[in-house]
Design a protein around this motif. Structure first.
Motif, PDB file in Angstrom:
ATOM      1  N   PRO A 116      -1.232  27.672   6.827  1.00 22.77           N
ATOM      2  CA  PRO A 116      -0.597  28.275   8.004  1.00 22.77           C
ATOM      3  C   PRO A 116       0.824  28.756   7.718  1.00 22.77           C
ATOM      4  O   PRO A 116       1.245  29.795   8.227  1.00 22.77           O
ATOM      5  CB  PRO A 116      -0.607  27.140   9.024  1.00 22.77           C
ATOM      6  CG  PRO A 116      -1.793  26.312   8.650  1.00 22.77           C
ATOM      7  CD  PRO A 116      -1.832  26.353   7.155  1.00 22.77           C
ATOM      8  N   GLN A 117       1.559  28.010   6.883  1.00 18.08           N
ATOM      9  CA  GLN A 117       2.921  28.419   6.526  1.00 18.08           C
ATOM     10  C   GLN A 117       2.911  29.770   5.815  1.00 18.08           C
ATOM     11  O   GLN A 117       3.724  30.649   6.121  1.00 18.08           O
ATOM     12  CB  GLN A 117       3.563  27.353   5.625  1.00 18.08           C
ATOM     13  CG  GLN A 117       4.992  27.654   5.204  1.00 18.08           C
ATOM     14  CD  GLN A 117       6.021  27.292   6.262  1.00 18.08           C
ATOM     15  OE1 GLN A 117       5.717  26.499   7.144  1.00 18.08           O
ATOM     16  NE2 GLN A 117       7.205  27.897   6.187  1.00 18.08           N
ATOM     17  N   GLN A 118       1.994  29.934   4.889  1.00 19.28           N
ATOM     18  CA  GLN A 118       1.916  31.185   4.137  1.00 19.28           C
ATOM     19  C   GLN A 118       1.463  32.340   5.036  1.00 19.28           C
ATOM     20  O   GLN A 118       1.982  33.456   4.935  1.00 19.28           O
ATOM     21  CB  GLN A 118       0.961  31.023   2.950  1.00 19.28           C
ATOM     22  CG  GLN A 118       1.488  30.095   1.871  1.00 19.28           C
ATOM     23  CD  GLN A 118       0.437  29.784   0.814  1.00 19.28           C
ATOM     24  OE1 GLN A 118      -0.771  29.843   1.076  1.00 19.28           O
ATOM     25  NE2 GLN A 118       0.899  29.433  -0.386  1.00 19.28           N
ATOM     26  N   MET A 119       0.509  32.072   5.913  1.00 17.98           N
ATOM     27  CA  MET A 119       0.052  33.121   6.835  1.00 17.98           C
ATOM     28  C   MET A 119       1.182  33.540   7.762  1.00 17.98           C
ATOM     29  O   MET A 119       1.381  34.731   8.040  1.00 17.98           O
ATOM     30  CB  MET A 119      -1.153  32.631   7.646  1.00 17.98           C
ATOM     31  CG  MET A 119      -2.440  32.520   6.850  1.00 17.98           C
ATOM     32  SD  MET A 119      -3.887  32.187   7.886  1.00 17.98           S
ATOM     33  CE  MET A 119      -3.668  30.447   8.258  1.00 17.98           C
ATOM     34  N   ALA A 120       1.932  32.568   8.255  1.00 19.67           N
ATOM     35  CA  ALA A 120       3.035  32.862   9.161  1.00 19.67           C
ATOM     36  C   ALA A 120       4.117  33.675   8.459  1.00 19.67           C
ATOM     37  O   ALA A 120       4.660  34.634   9.037  1.00 19.67           O
ATOM     38  CB  ALA A 120       3.618  31.563   9.710  1.00 19.67           C
ATOM     39  N   GLN A 121       4.438  33.309   7.231  1.00 16.47           N
ATOM     40  CA  GLN A 121       5.463  34.045   6.495  1.00 16.47           C
ATOM     41  C   GLN A 121       5.027  35.483   6.244  1.00 16.47           C
ATOM     42  O   GLN A 121       5.823  36.423   6.348  1.00 16.47           O
ATOM     43  CB  GLN A 121       5.749  33.352   5.160  1.00 16.47           C
ATOM     44  CG  GLN A 121       6.924  33.950   4.391  1.00 16.47           C
ATOM     45  CD  GLN A 121       8.241  33.783   5.135  1.00 16.47           C
ATOM     46  OE1 GLN A 121       8.677  32.675   5.434  1.00 16.47           O
ATOM     47  NE2 GLN A 121       8.895  34.913   5.464  1.00 16.47           N
ATOM     48  N   ALA A 123      -0.402  30.144  13.682  1.00 15.12           N
ATOM     49  CA  ALA A 123      -1.339  30.166  12.561  1.00 15.12           C
ATOM     50  C   ALA A 123      -2.207  28.913  12.532  1.00 15.12           C
ATOM     51  O   ALA A 123      -3.395  28.965  12.201  1.00 15.12           O
ATOM     52  CB  ALA A 123      -0.577  30.326  11.247  1.00 15.12           C
ATOM     53  N   LYS A 124      -1.619  27.771  12.862  1.00 13.26           N
ATOM     54  CA  LYS A 124      -2.402  26.529  12.927  1.00 13.26           C
ATOM     55  C   LYS A 124      -3.468  26.618  14.005  1.00 13.26           C
ATOM     56  O   LYS A 124      -4.613  26.207  13.802  1.00 13.26           O
ATOM     57  CB  LYS A 124      -1.473  25.340  13.197  1.00 13.26           C
ATOM     58  CG  LYS A 124      -0.576  24.949  12.037  1.00 13.26           C
ATOM     59  CD  LYS A 124       0.342  23.785  12.419  1.00 13.26           C
ATOM     60  CE  LYS A 124       1.231  23.369  11.266  1.00 13.26           C
ATOM     61  NZ  LYS A 124       2.165  22.276  11.650  1.00 13.26           N
ATOM     62  N   LYS A 125      -3.081  27.142  15.158  1.00 10.97           N
ATOM     63  CA  LYS A 125      -4.026  27.307  16.254  1.00 10.97           C
ATOM     64  C   LYS A 125      -5.128  28.287  15.864  1.00 10.97           C
ATOM     65  O   LYS A 125      -6.309  28.063  16.152  1.00 10.97           O
ATOM     66  CB  LYS A 125      -3.300  27.798  17.512  1.00 10.97           C
ATOM     67  CG  LYS A 125      -4.149  27.840  18.768  1.00 10.97           C
ATOM     68  CD  LYS A 125      -3.294  28.200  19.971  1.00 10.97           C
ATOM     69  CE  LYS A 125      -4.084  28.090  21.274  1.00 10.97           C
ATOM     70  NZ  LYS A 125      -5.267  28.953  21.312  1.00 10.97           N
ATOM     71  N   PHE A 126      -4.750  29.362  15.207  1.00  4.43           N
ATOM     72  CA  PHE A 126      -5.716  30.347  14.728  1.00  4.43           C
ATOM     73  C   PHE A 126      -6.711  29.707  13.770  1.00  4.43           C
ATOM     74  O   PHE A 126      -7.923  29.906  13.874  1.00  4.43           O
ATOM     75  CB  PHE A 126      -4.972  31.493  14.042  1.00  4.43           C
ATOM     76  CG  PHE A 126      -5.841  32.381  13.197  1.00  4.43           C
ATOM     77  CD1 PHE A 126      -6.673  33.325  13.776  1.00  4.43           C
ATOM     78  CD2 PHE A 126      -5.824  32.266  11.809  1.00  4.43           C
ATOM     79  CE1 PHE A 126      -7.483  34.147  12.990  1.00  4.43           C
ATOM     80  CE2 PHE A 126      -6.621  33.082  11.019  1.00  4.43           C
ATOM     81  CZ  PHE A 126      -7.455  34.015  11.608  1.00  4.43           C
ATOM     82  N   GLU A 127      -6.205  28.934  12.839  1.00  4.21           N
ATOM     83  CA  GLU A 127      -7.061  28.305  11.832  1.00  4.21           C
ATOM     84  C   GLU A 127      -8.043  27.328  12.466  1.00  4.21           C
ATOM     85  O   GLU A 127      -9.202  27.228  12.046  1.00  4.21           O
ATOM     86  CB  GLU A 127      -6.182  27.581  10.800  1.00  4.21           C
ATOM     87  CG  GLU A 127      -6.895  27.205   9.529  1.00  4.21           C
ATOM     88  CD  GLU A 127      -5.937  26.693   8.477  1.00  4.21           C
ATOM     89  OE1 GLU A 127      -5.928  27.240   7.358  1.00  4.21           O
ATOM     90  OE2 GLU A 127      -5.174  25.743   8.765  1.00  4.21           O
ATOM     91  N   ALA A 128      -7.605  26.619  13.507  1.00  2.00           N
ATOM     92  CA  ALA A 128      -8.469  25.617  14.147  1.00  2.00           C
ATOM     93  C   ALA A 128      -9.444  26.239  15.144  1.00  2.00           C
ATOM     94  O   ALA A 128     -10.594  25.809  15.241  1.00  2.00           O
ATOM     95  CB  ALA A 128      -7.598  24.575  14.853  1.00  2.00           C
ATOM     96  N   ASP A 129      -8.988  27.253  15.884  1.00  2.00           N
ATOM     97  CA  ASP A 129      -9.779  27.762  17.004  1.00  2.00           C
ATOM     98  C   ASP A 129     -10.528  29.057  16.691  1.00  2.00           C
ATOM     99  O   ASP A 129     -11.739  29.142  16.874  1.00  2.00           O
ATOM    100  CB  ASP A 129      -8.871  27.992  18.221  1.00  2.00           C
ATOM    101  CG  ASP A 129      -8.238  26.711  18.720  1.00  2.00           C
ATOM    102  OD1 ASP A 129      -8.727  25.627  18.357  1.00  2.00           O
ATOM    103  OD2 ASP A 129      -7.247  26.794  19.469  1.00  2.00           O
ATOM    104  N   ALA A 130      -9.801  30.072  16.249  1.00  2.00           N
ATOM    105  CA  ALA A 130     -10.401  31.403  16.098  1.00  2.00           C
ATOM    106  C   ALA A 130     -11.110  31.597  14.769  1.00  2.00           C
ATOM    107  O   ALA A 130     -12.155  32.253  14.709  1.00  2.00           O
ATOM    108  CB  ALA A 130      -9.316  32.477  16.269  1.00  2.00           C
ATOM    109  N   LEU A 131     -10.569  31.052  13.698  1.00  6.10           N
ATOM    110  CA  LEU A 131     -11.102  31.330  12.367  1.00  6.10           C
ATOM    111  C   LEU A 131     -12.573  30.938  12.205  1.00  6.10           C
ATOM    112  O   LEU A 131     -13.350  31.718  11.630  1.00  6.10           O
ATOM    113  CB  LEU A 131     -10.242  30.655  11.305  1.00  6.10           C
ATOM    114  CG  LEU A 131     -10.597  30.991   9.857  1.00  6.10           C
ATOM    115  CD1 LEU A 131     -10.531  32.496   9.616  1.00  6.10           C
ATOM    116  CD2 LEU A 131      -9.657  30.254   8.889  1.00  6.10           C
TER     117      LEU A 131
END
Length: 511
Positions: A455-460, A494-502
């Protein structure tokens, strides 16, 4: 000089909306529910495709060959760009309805779609379209048409007339349309504050004006400020359709196919007592105060024998497109919010929870253990599909062919998300439809494709993209100037995206 716009708004581009009802795959479930034979769709056409999001998603995500036209050359050029990127071969033009519909080099079509435009064009253009459908839609082929309908629009017709005349008559010649729209809405507010008798007789109009103020002005321009604007009774639409040899098949909205969520028992009994099915459909619009219809019409309606219908229904493949624990057991209906029966929907959702395609027959086998009947199962499927929680899945061979086309189109759209968030739809080769994916979710997907793993890398990656455009992150309508604060917010997203949407995007082969 000839007015190539035919009175249609041209100085403001149409929005980048996506309309799933235009996807031919959608008619399979609706037609099976109604016991009507559905065609195999090889060639399809969209008239008035706007920015071309729907037609390009549907071309890329299926094995259907698409043609279409939109009078606006700017919009047509953008749509052609998307078609070239995907390589799906959609043939898209900037011709008027008159010119396109008179062409002799087009194939016969199994499916023709029109979203909304019927309400915003002249009778002359309606005639061109009706003649085109009569000439080019194959026997057994389907027309999808959506349009503003009465009685739902009845209260707003006089106010809309006043708004457009205000924009034409009381604006400075140099005013842009957006300025004229804003001033027309300000005029309407002032008028309504004076409590005219019209507003007292039609209180819903004030609510409509309030809602209009919240809408994108580009949407309002095309929805309300065209020269031609005609909400139509269903039976008047039927007269136009009969000219093209079409029979009404059913609504393209799955909710409309489920009586208990649309009518009281008394209303349902009254409707069933009406002997003429077309008149019954017109009365139905009064029951629900319909203001917009999305309908399928077919050239030569053929009923499917009950045994064949049941076999075909059970062979349908379904995919749960919402995480199991995120599905709400509530649905907004004409009768108000409906609570969905946990004893029925729980077993159905459990049977679909793997997020892998399963047939209706497989789901039926599982839910029988919980004493869920086939009728209850079918109603649940229609409601869940209507809510967007459930999708009908394409054949695996179609998915395999469509996947590289979708990947090319999606990659291009995600690249555009670096600059802005106009397009919020990506294509799924699994369902043949579009999937709603917001700007930052697209940037997160793009980051993953370019090697980001956390998530850190996606956010950056997302923050770098918006900074490269000279933009700042916005929160609650205000720009965030602190980079650390911006990054922290995007990490949470990004964390929410990874848990919910991805997981959903993976199941739909969008990620």
């Amino acid at each position: 000089m000839t007015d190539w716009t035919s009175g249609y708004v041209s100085d403001i581009s149409y929005t980048y909306g996506y309309y799933p009802e235009l996807q031919p795959n959608r008619l399979r479930l609706a037609f099976l529910e109604r016991g009507v034979a559905a065609p195999t769709v090889a060639n399809a056409c969209e008239l008035g495709f706007g920015q071309g999001i729907s037609v390009n998603v549907h071309a890329a995500a299926s094995n259907v060959k698409w043609w279409g036209t939109d009078f606006n050359p700017t919009q047509a050029a953008f749509a052609q760009e998307l078609a070239a990127v995907s390589g799906a071969g959609a043939q898209l033009f900037d011709q008027s309805f008159e010119d396109f519909c008179s062409r002799t080099d087009l194939p016969d079509f199994d499916y023709i779609g029109l979203h909304g435009i019927w309400s915003w064009i002249s009778d002359a253009n309606r005639t061109h379209i009706a003649n085109f459908v009569a000439r080019k839609l194959r026997p057994g082929g389907v027309l999808y048409v959506s349009y503003n309908v009465l009685p739902g629009w009845a209260q707003m017709v006089p106010m809309r007339h006043l708004l457009t005349r205000h924009a034409d008559m009381l604006s400075a010649p140099a005013d842009k349309l957006v300025q004229r729209i804003d001033r027309s809405l300000e005029f309407a507010d002032t008028l309504l504050q004076l409590k005219p008798a019209y507003a007292k007789a039609h209180p819903a109009v004030a609510d409509r004006i309030t809602q209009m103020r919240k809408h994108n002005r580009h949407y309002l321009a095309h929805e309300y400020f065209n020269r031609d604007w005609l909400p139509m009774h269903f039976l008047d639409m039927a007269d136009w359709m009969h000219r093209a040899k079409l029979d009404f098949a059913c609504s393209a909205q799955y909710f409309d196919l489920v009586e208990p969520v649309n009518y009281t028992q008394e209303q349902s009994a009254f409707l069933k007592g009406l002997p003429d099915p077309m008149f019954r459909e017109a009365v139905r619009d009064f029951m629900v105060n319909a203001q917009f219809r999305r309908d399928f019409w077919v050239k030569g309606l053929r009923p499917v024998p009950p045994m064949e219908r049941t076999q075909n229904v059970k062979a349908l493949r379904l995919l749960l497109s919402t995480r199991r624990d995120a599905v709400t057991l509530k649905a907004a209906t004409p009768l108000g919010e409906a609570a969905l029966n946990e004893d029925v929907y729980g077993p159905v959702l459990d049977a679909l929870a793997s997020r892998k395609p399963v047939t209706v027959a497989q789901v039926e086998k599982e839910v029988e253990k919980k004493k869920v009947t086939f009728g209850q199962l079918m109603q649940a499927i229609l409601i869940l599909a209507g809510k967007g929680d459930l999708q009908v899945v394409q054949d695996d061979k179609v998915t395999a062919k469509a996947k590289p086309q979708c990947e090319r189109l999606n990659r291009h759209i995600m690249g555009m998300a670096r600059a802005g968030g106009d397009i919020t739809t990506l294509a799924s080769p699994v369902t043949g439809t579009g999937v709603s994916v917001g700007r930052f979710e697209q940037l997160f997907l793009l980051a993953r494709q370019e090697g980001a793993k956390t998530p850190q890398q996606m956010a950056q990656h997302a923050l770098d993209a918006i900074h490269a455009q000279g933009q700042r992150l916005m929160r609650e309508g205000k720009a965030v100037d602190d980079d650390a604060e911006s990054l922290a917010h995007l990490v949470e997203q990004a964390k929410k995206f990874e848990a919910d949407a991805l997981p959903t995007l993976v199941a739909l082969q969008v990620a």
